[in-house]
Design a protein around this motif. Structure first.
Motif, PDB file in Angstrom:
ATOM      1  N   ARG A 252       0.802  -1.059   0.016  1.00  0.00           N
ATOM      2  CA  ARG A 252      -0.102   0.109  -0.096  1.00  0.00           C
ATOM      3  C   ARG A 252       0.825   1.309  -0.047  1.00  0.00           C
ATOM      4  N   THR A 253       1.776   1.334   0.899  1.00  0.00           N
ATOM      5  CA  THR A 253       2.711   2.654   0.974  1.00  0.00           C
ATOM      6  C   THR A 253       3.364   2.742  -0.244  1.00  0.00           C
ATOM      7  N   GLY A 254       3.999   1.746  -0.694  1.00  0.00           N
ATOM      8  CA  GLY A 254       4.735   1.895  -1.934  1.00  0.00           C
ATOM      9  C   GLY A 254       4.154   2.274  -3.121  1.00  0.00           C
ATOM     10  N   MET A 255       2.926   1.857  -3.247  1.00  0.00           N
ATOM     11  CA  MET A 255       1.757   2.028  -4.460  1.00  0.00           C
ATOM     12  C   MET A 255       1.505   3.590  -4.379  1.00  0.00           C
ATOM     13  N   PHE A 256       1.381   4.181  -3.233  1.00  0.00           N
ATOM     14  CA  PHE A 256       0.778   5.458  -2.908  1.00  0.00           C
ATOM     15  C   PHE A 256       1.969   6.193  -3.231  1.00  0.00           C
ATOM     16  N   GLN A 257       3.348   5.955  -2.733  1.00  0.00           N
ATOM     17  CA  GLN A 257       4.389   6.759  -3.279  1.00  0.00           C
ATOM     18  C   GLN A 257       4.808   6.706  -4.522  1.00  0.00           C
ATOM     19  N   ASP A 258       4.624   5.520  -5.292  1.00  0.00           N
ATOM     20  CA  ASP A 258       4.825   5.654  -6.785  1.00  0.00           C
ATOM     21  C   ASP A 258       3.785   6.501  -7.575  1.00  0.00           C
ATOM     22  N   LEU A 259       2.522   6.364  -7.031  1.00  0.00           N
ATOM     23  CA  LEU A 259       1.184   7.084  -7.681  1.00  0.00           C
ATOM     24  C   LEU A 259       1.788   8.776  -7.408  1.00  0.00           C
TER      25      LEU A 259
ATOM     26  N   TRP B 229       5.875  14.380 -11.177  1.00  0.00           N
ATOM     27  CA  TRP B 229       6.673  14.429 -12.350  1.00  0.00           C
ATOM     28  C   TRP B 229       5.995  14.967 -13.431  1.00  0.00           C
ATOM     29  N   VAL B 230       4.845  14.274 -13.764  1.00  0.00           N
ATOM     30  CA  VAL B 230       3.950  14.881 -15.141  1.00  0.00           C
ATOM     31  C   VAL B 230       3.604  16.109 -14.992  1.00  0.00           C
TER      32      VAL B 230
ATOM     33  N   LEU C  21      11.051  13.027 -24.158  1.00  0.00           N
ATOM     34  CA  LEU C  21      12.554  12.673 -23.372  1.00  0.00           C
ATOM     35  C   LEU C  21      12.390  13.053 -21.877  1.00  0.00           C
ATOM     36  N   ALA C  22      11.885  14.093 -21.499  1.00  0.00           N
ATOM     37  CA  ALA C  22      11.613  14.893 -20.163  1.00  0.00           C
ATOM     38  C   ALA C  22      10.661  13.657 -19.547  1.00  0.00           C
ATOM     39  N   MET C  23       9.714  13.294 -20.160  1.00  0.00           N
ATOM     40  CA  MET C  23       8.780  12.546 -19.721  1.00  0.00           C
ATOM     41  C   MET C  23       9.335  11.186 -19.160  1.00  0.00           C
ATOM     42  N   ILE C  24       9.923  10.326 -20.195  1.00  0.00           N
ATOM     43  CA  ILE C  24      10.864   9.283 -19.974  1.00  0.00           C
ATOM     44  C   ILE C  24      11.978   9.554 -18.765  1.00  0.00           C
ATOM     45  N   GLY C  25      12.605  10.628 -18.796  1.00  0.00           N
ATOM     46  CA  GLY C  25      13.464  10.998 -17.819  1.00  0.00           C
ATOM     47  C   GLY C  25      13.076  10.626 -16.250  1.00  0.00           C
ATOM     48  N   GLY C  26      11.740  10.707 -16.383  1.00  0.00           N
ATOM     49  CA  GLY C  26      11.240  10.425 -14.927  1.00  0.00           C
ATOM     50  C   GLY C  26      11.493   9.038 -14.462  1.00  0.00           C
ATOM     51  N   ILE C  27      11.752   8.032 -15.173  1.00  0.00           N
ATOM     52  CA  ILE C  27      12.080   6.684 -14.862  1.00  0.00           C
ATOM     53  C   ILE C  27      13.309   6.702 -14.047  1.00  0.00           C
ATOM     54  N   PRO C  28      14.438   7.153 -14.702  1.00  0.00           N
ATOM     55  CA  PRO C  28      15.681   7.319 -13.914  1.00  0.00           C
ATOM     56  C   PRO C  28      15.601   8.055 -12.671  1.00  0.00           C
ATOM     57  N   ALA C  29      14.851   9.214 -12.768  1.00  0.00           N
ATOM     58  CA  ALA C  29      14.633  10.278 -11.659  1.00  0.00           C
ATOM     59  C   ALA C  29      13.944   9.517 -10.528  1.00  0.00           C
ATOM     60  N   TYR C  30      12.936   8.754 -10.906  1.00  0.00           N
ATOM     61  CA  TYR C  30      12.223   7.643  -9.898  1.00  0.00           C
ATOM     62  C   TYR C  30      13.204   7.068  -9.052  1.00  0.00           C
ATOM     63  N   PHE C  31      14.046   6.221  -9.694  1.00  0.00           N
ATOM     64  CA  PHE C  31      14.988   5.071  -9.219  1.00  0.00           C
ATOM     65  C   PHE C  31      15.925   5.904  -8.316  1.00  0.00           C
TER      66      PHE C  31
ATOM     67  N   PHE D 223      15.815   8.936  -7.129  1.00  0.00           N
ATOM     68  CA  PHE D 223      15.141   9.814  -5.922  1.00  0.00           C
ATOM     69  C   PHE D 223      14.874   8.604  -4.636  1.00  0.00           C
ATOM     70  N   PHE D 224      14.417   7.437  -4.957  1.00  0.00           N
ATOM     71  CA  PHE D 224      14.140   6.372  -3.928  1.00  0.00           C
ATOM     72  C   PHE D 224      15.155   5.866  -3.454  1.00  0.00           C
ATOM     73  N   ILE D 225      16.376   5.703  -4.256  1.00  0.00           N
ATOM     74  CA  ILE D 225      17.632   4.961  -3.695  1.00  0.00           C
ATOM     75  C   ILE D 225      18.201   6.010  -2.881  1.00  0.00           C
ATOM     76  N   SER D 226      18.284   7.237  -3.328  1.00  0.00           N
ATOM     77  CA  SER D 226      18.966   8.262  -2.405  1.00  0.00           C
ATOM     78  C   SER D 226      18.124   8.236  -1.030  1.00  0.00           C
ATOM     79  N   LEU D 227      17.036   8.375  -1.308  1.00  0.00           N
ATOM     80  CA  LEU D 227      16.074   8.404   0.008  1.00  0.00           C
ATOM     81  C   LEU D 227      16.224   7.200   0.855  1.00  0.00           C
TER      82      LEU D 227
END
Length: 87
Positions: free
Chosen positions: A30-37, A43-44, A65-75, A77-81
């Protein structure tokens, strides 16, 4: 050729098993799905606002390209967090 009658009763055990698996998956994540959403919506929104108001004349491929850049930005962000939480 064998045809199934649409009025035949559905096997409730299979349907219940699917619902139970879905319910347990959602409750475990639940928490992970909410964070992803939240990250995806943020980002969008930011990229859309930037390309609507700041980069008005930019080509469409730059927007995608900026929208697709959300994929590495997501990982990233959460890895650094998680790394910050471990310290």
């Amino acid at each position: 050729m064998t045809e199934t009658d649409p009025t035949d009763p559905i096997d409730d055990s299979e349907e219940n098993a699917l619902v139970d698996r879905l319910r347990s998956h959602v409750s475990e994540n639940r928490t992970g799905m909410f964070q992803d959403l939240v990250f995806a919506v943020a980002w969008v929104t930011v990229v859309s606002l930037l390309f609507d108001h700041v980069f008005v004349g930019a080509p469409k491929w730059a927007f995608y390209l900026a929208m697709i850049g959300g994929i590495p930005a997501y990982f990233g962000f959460f890895i650094s967090l998680e790394a910050a939480r471990e310290r």
